[in-house]
Design a protein around this motif. Structure first.
Motif, PDB file in Angstrom:
ATOM      1  N   ASP A  68      -3.755   3.043  -3.695  1.00 58.25           N
ATOM      2  CA  ASP A  68      -2.584   2.376  -3.127  1.00 58.25           C
ATOM      3  C   ASP A  68      -2.068   3.185  -1.944  1.00 58.25           C
ATOM      4  OD1 ASP A  68      -2.627   0.333  -4.984  1.00 58.25           O
ATOM      5  OD2 ASP A  68      -1.395   1.459  -6.417  1.00 58.25           O
ATOM      6  N   LEU A  69      -1.825   2.504  -0.825  1.00 60.00           N
ATOM      7  CA  LEU A  69      -1.322   3.147   0.384  1.00 60.00           C
ATOM      8  C   LEU A  69       0.091   2.642   0.639  1.00 60.00           C
ATOM      9  CD1 LEU A  69      -4.545   2.787   2.552  1.00 60.00           C
ATOM     10  CD2 LEU A  69      -3.817   4.756   1.199  1.00 60.00           C
ATOM     11  N   GLU A  87       9.818   8.140   1.116  1.00 59.12           N
ATOM     12  CA  GLU A  87      10.532   7.957  -0.146  1.00 59.12           C
ATOM     13  C   GLU A  87       9.682   8.304  -1.367  1.00 59.12           C
ATOM     14  OE1 GLU A  87      11.889   3.856   0.475  1.00 59.12           O
ATOM     15  OE2 GLU A  87      13.878   4.666   0.929  1.00 59.12           O
ATOM     16  N   PHE A  88       8.872   9.349  -1.241  1.00 58.69           N
ATOM     17  CA  PHE A  88       8.214   9.959  -2.389  1.00 58.69           C
ATOM     18  C   PHE A  88       9.124  11.063  -2.910  1.00 58.69           C
ATOM     19  CE2 PHE A  88       3.358   9.252  -2.293  1.00 58.69           C
ATOM     20  CZ  PHE A  88       3.497   7.969  -1.810  1.00 58.69           C
ATOM     21  N   GLU A  96       6.757  11.289  -7.791  1.00 54.87           N
ATOM     22  CA  GLU A  96       7.140   9.930  -8.155  1.00 54.87           C
ATOM     23  C   GLU A  96       6.889   9.032  -6.948  1.00 54.87           C
ATOM     24  OE1 GLU A  96      10.909   7.184  -9.726  1.00 54.87           O
ATOM     25  OE2 GLU A  96      11.020   9.391  -9.797  1.00 54.87           O
ATOM     26  N   LEU A  97       6.049   8.029  -7.142  1.00 55.87           N
ATOM     27  CA  LEU A  97       5.682   7.126  -6.062  1.00 55.87           C
ATOM     28  C   LEU A  97       6.743   6.046  -5.889  1.00 55.87           C
ATOM     29  CD1 LEU A  97       1.878   6.733  -6.923  1.00 55.87           C
ATOM     30  CD2 LEU A  97       2.998   8.446  -5.503  1.00 55.87           C
ATOM     31  N   ILE A 148       4.860   7.808 -11.988  1.00 53.19           N
ATOM     32  CA  ILE A 148       5.152   9.233 -12.055  1.00 53.19           C
ATOM     33  C   ILE A 148       3.889   9.990 -12.444  1.00 53.19           C
ATOM     34  CG2 ILE A 148       6.453  11.028 -13.243  1.00 53.19           C
ATOM     35  CD1 ILE A 148       8.732   9.048 -13.568  1.00 53.19           C
ATOM     36  N   LEU A 149       3.559  10.970 -11.644  1.00 49.20           N
ATOM     37  CA  LEU A 149       2.466  11.877 -11.943  1.00 49.20           C
ATOM     38  C   LEU A 149       3.077  13.247 -12.203  1.00 49.20           C
ATOM     39  CD1 LEU A 149       0.081  10.840  -9.023  1.00 49.20           C
ATOM     40  CD2 LEU A 149       0.081   9.953 -11.359  1.00 49.20           C
TER      41      LEU A 149
END
Length: 275
Positions: free
Chosen positions: A83-84, A127-128, A136-137, A142-143
């Motif tokens: 995802d971009l 906005e990461f 958090e994308l 959330i990674l």
């Protein structure tokens, strides 16, 4: 006698008037002197402020007027996230993305030049949410260090199928397109800098046992093609709705799944001497 006295008075008055000492007005110099002092003080303050701004200005590139591009990708345990994420708000800093997998670096102000041109500035713009252990994308994904999907054989177990979960976040930075080795950063990640045109960044969540050399480098063909384009064929830096560069055949191209990023094999890495 009266006439003589009157004549004496007239002569005395004429003598006093001719001397000029009693009736010439004194020129007051205090006000002009005060104004001159104010002007001189203002000039001194301006020079001091200018020198302070010069000494506090960010050192080194990127500078105002530079226009760089870097490739970035997110690696989650064993695969790239495809995802971009384009900017959802107006670009405020000049370090952003069009959703094309590239970081466009063309500072609008000195607040993001030199040592302030950092991963943190980029993440803030798109906005990461980034810390040294978590991303958090924008879509809420959330990674973190829980490392779901990241596992390594438990060294305390005789059963090779028993996995030990967990992950750590590393930023891998290839300094140039030709670089075979990457620097690995694990602390102060928001301060990792953009240093040149054509760098490659991977935000990698991997098990702590994974060697830096085993973190794959993404396919850089898209960045290479982009950097070879003349400026007039590259996407606009403001208000652009394009999501990919205009390629040599003149057609618009958007990155599709599988094009960017793709694994091009592991690259040897080295720990950074500085962040």
């Amino acid at each position: 006698m009266a006439r003589s006295a009157a004549a004496k008075k007239v002569a005395k008055a004429a003598s006093a008037g001719g001397s000029g000492r009693s009736f010439r007005p004194r020129r007051d110099i205090l006000f002009p002197a005060a104004m001159l002092l104010v002007v001189l003080l203002g000039v001194v303050l301006i020079l001091v402020a200018r020198n302070e701004r010069s000494s506090n200005a960010p050192a080194g590139p990127p500078r105002l007027g530079d226009h760089w591009h870097s490739l970035y990708a997110i690696y989650d345990c064993d695969d790239f996230i495809l995802d971009l994420y384009p900017n959802d708000v107006d670009d405020q800093s000049g370090i952003h993305t069009h959703g094309d997998g590239l970081i466009h670096i063309h500072p609008f102000h000195t607040g993001v030049t030199g040592q302030f041109a950092t991963v943190g500035a980029f993440m803030r713009e798109i906005e990461f949410e980034l810390t040294d252990s978590r991303i958090e994308l924008p879509d809420g994904t959330i990674l973190d260090e829980s490392g779901e999907g990241c596992a390594s054989p438990d060294p305390d177990s005789d059963d090779p199928d028993v996995a030990e979960p967990g992950a750590e976040l590393r930023i891998m930075r290839w300094e140039t397109l030709q670089a075979e080795k990457a620097l690995a950063f694990t602390e102060d990640l928001r301060d990792v800098r953009f240093l040149d045109d054509g760098q490659i960044f991977v935000f990698a969540f991997v098990h702590p046992s994974i060697e830096n050399a085993d973190v794959p480098r993404p396919d850089d063909a898209f960045l290479r093609a982009y950097l070879n384009l003349p400026p007039e064929d590259q996407p606009l830096i403001d208000g652009s709705t394009e999501e990919g560069p205009v390629l040599d055949d003149g057609s618009d191209s958007e990155p599709v799944e599988g094009d960017l990023p793709a694994t091009s094999g592991p690259a040897e890495t080295s720990e950074p001497a500085e962040g």
